[in-house]
Design an enzyme around this catalytic site. Structure first.
Site, PDB file in Angstrom:
ATOM      1  N   ARG A 107       1.260  -1.155   0.212  1.00 31.91           N
ATOM      2  CA  ARG A 107      -0.229  -0.149   0.043  1.00 31.91           C
ATOM      3  C   ARG A 107       1.172   1.450   0.285  1.00 31.91           C
ATOM      4  NH1 ARG A 107      -5.861   1.544   4.005  1.00 31.91           N
ATOM      5  NH2 ARG A 107      -6.343  -0.181   2.276  1.00 31.91           N
ATOM      6  N   HIS A 134      -7.410   1.391  -6.456  1.00 25.51           N
ATOM      7  CA  HIS A 134      -7.442   0.129  -5.297  1.00 25.51           C
ATOM      8  C   HIS A 134      -8.605  -1.148  -5.975  1.00 25.51           C
ATOM      9  CE1 HIS A 134      -7.624  -1.296  -1.443  1.00 25.51           C
ATOM     10  NE2 HIS A 134      -8.257  -0.739  -0.602  1.00 25.51           N
ATOM     11  N   GLN A 137      -9.968  -3.826  -3.589  1.00 29.20           N
ATOM     12  CA  GLN A 137     -11.344  -2.995  -3.542  1.00 29.20           C
ATOM     13  C   GLN A 137     -12.599  -3.157  -4.942  1.00 29.20           C
ATOM     14  OE1 GLN A 137     -12.441  -1.262  -0.111  1.00 29.20           O
ATOM     15  NE2 GLN A 137     -13.935  -1.990  -0.851  1.00 29.20           N
ATOM     16  N   ASP A 225     -17.488   7.188  -1.559  1.00 29.70           N
ATOM     17  CA  ASP A 225     -15.815   6.749  -0.908  1.00 29.70           C
ATOM     18  C   ASP A 225     -15.886   8.183  -0.146  1.00 29.70           C
ATOM     19  OD1 ASP A 225     -13.511   5.642   0.472  1.00 29.70           O
ATOM     20  OD2 ASP A 225     -12.828   6.147  -1.595  1.00 29.70           O
ATOM     21  N   CYS A 265     -16.828   1.767  -0.065  1.00 26.27           N
ATOM     22  CA  CYS A 265     -15.478   0.650   0.843  1.00 26.27           C
ATOM     23  C   CYS A 265     -14.862   1.048   2.160  1.00 26.27           C
ATOM     24  CB  CYS A 265     -14.416   1.114  -0.058  1.00 26.27           C
ATOM     25  SG  CYS A 265     -13.922   2.893   0.392  1.00 26.27           S
ATOM     26  N   ARG A 293     -13.968  -8.311   1.463  1.00 26.52           N
ATOM     27  CA  ARG A 293     -12.149  -8.347   0.636  1.00 26.52           C
ATOM     28  C   ARG A 293     -11.171  -9.996   1.650  1.00 26.52           C
ATOM     29  NH1 ARG A 293     -10.245  -3.026   0.973  1.00 26.52           N
ATOM     30  NH2 ARG A 293      -8.408  -4.430   0.500  1.00 26.52           N
TER      31      ARG A 293
END
Ligand code: CP
Ligand code: NVA
Length: 308
Positions: A107, A134, A137, A225, A265, A293
């Protein structure tokens, strides 16, 4: 550069539509088996290295738990604890870690830095979020939409808010999965044109607008988001002003499908991009989304380590 040729997952279109289907199929199997109490050792003796430059709750814990459930192990590596934090080049970090671990997740802020890690890694590299994408996700999002609608190619989805990393990967994944997607983003915060172009080459082109009410009209799923992503704290006031009218609230959802599913998310900023009422309502499927996830990444890890 690496002499081997491992498959990486830096964005969703590193998979073909058929491969995406395989990963989602594995994810659904792992989920069903976990719910039935079936244990696995598919990644017995294998180790996932996890490099983090930004904070995380879901990504860290779902990857770590997923490796445990598959009989493997995960090592959490914060950039400040690595020699990376003292200036060791990414390419050296990548080559050294490749000699220990079987798969690497990172990340990072800079997507190009992740590409550099991948270029020098002898093992599969997975994007755990960059400023641009991402994709893990998105895998969970697709699994969740599949579970809550009549099927991915039947679903009408609206993205409302920032054209950020989560949105960009979702646009690619939605195209690959055949989802009918409408995007509403304010001027100056649109999804990158090259992402829209890539999506159009992979599947149904998304409808792009700056009208949240029109995007949500008749939608089966509404997804949003945060407006201020990690690393954008200096832009906060400017962004809050630009996103006026983009909040997912009861008024906005009035013209969506009666049983509209609301996705986020997480983490959410209640009172900004979404209201507490909506997040706490029966429409919100965010906890299933967060759980997925785990299952989606188990599917991905096994696919990368055993099938690719
Ligand atoms: N959605 C997500 O990636 O959450 P974390 O930042 O907690 O990992
Ligand atoms: N867009 C958000 C997602 C967090 C999971 C961010 O980058 O901060």
């Amino acid at each position: 550069m690496t002499e081997t040729n491992p498959r990486h997952f830096l964005d969703v279109d590193d998979l073909s539509a058929a491969e995406l289907d395989e990963v989602l199929g594995l994810a659904a199997e792992y989920k069903a088996e976990q719910q039935a109490g079936v244990l696995h050792d598919d990644l017995d003796n294998q180790t996932l290295g996890m490099v983090f430059e930004k904070p995380s709750t879901r990504t860290r814990v779902s990857f770590e738990t997923g490796m445990t459930q598959l009989g493997g192990h995960a090592v959490f590596l914060s950039d400040s604890d690595l020699q990376l934090g003292r200036g060791e080049p990414l390419k050296d970090t990548s080559r050294a870690l490749s000699r220990y671990v079987d798969v690497l997740m990172a990340r990072l802020f800079d997507h190009e830095a992740l590409e550099e890690i991948a270029a020098y890694a002898d093992v599969p590299v997975v994007n755990g979020l960059t400023d641009d994408a991402h994709p893990c996700q998105t895998l969970a999002d697709l699994l969740t939409i599949q579970e809550h609608t009549g099927g991915l190619s039947e679903a009408t989805v609206a993205w409302v808010g920032d054209g950020n990393n989560v949105a960009q990967s979702f646009v690619i994944g939605a195209a690959l999965a055949g989802i009918d997607l409408t995007i509403a983003t304010p001027e100056g915060y649109e999804i990158d044109a090259d992402v829209i172009e890539r999506a159009g080459e992979l599947g149904p082109a998304p409808t792009v607008s700056d009208d949240p009410a029109a995007a949500v009209d008749g939608a089966d799923v509404v997804y949003t988001d945060v407006w201020v992503s990690m690393g954008q704290e200096d832009e906060r006031e400017e962004k809050l002003a630009a996103f006026d009218g983009y909040q997912v609230n009861d008024d906005l959802l009035a013209d969506a499908a009666d049983d509209v599913a609301v996705m986020h998310c997480l983490p959410a900023h209640r009172g900004e991009e979404i209201t507490d009422d909506v997040l706490e309502s029966d429409h919100a499927i965010v906890w299933d989304q967060a759980e997925n996830r785990l299952h989606a990444q188990k599917g991905l890890l096994v696919w990368l380590c055993e099938y690719a």
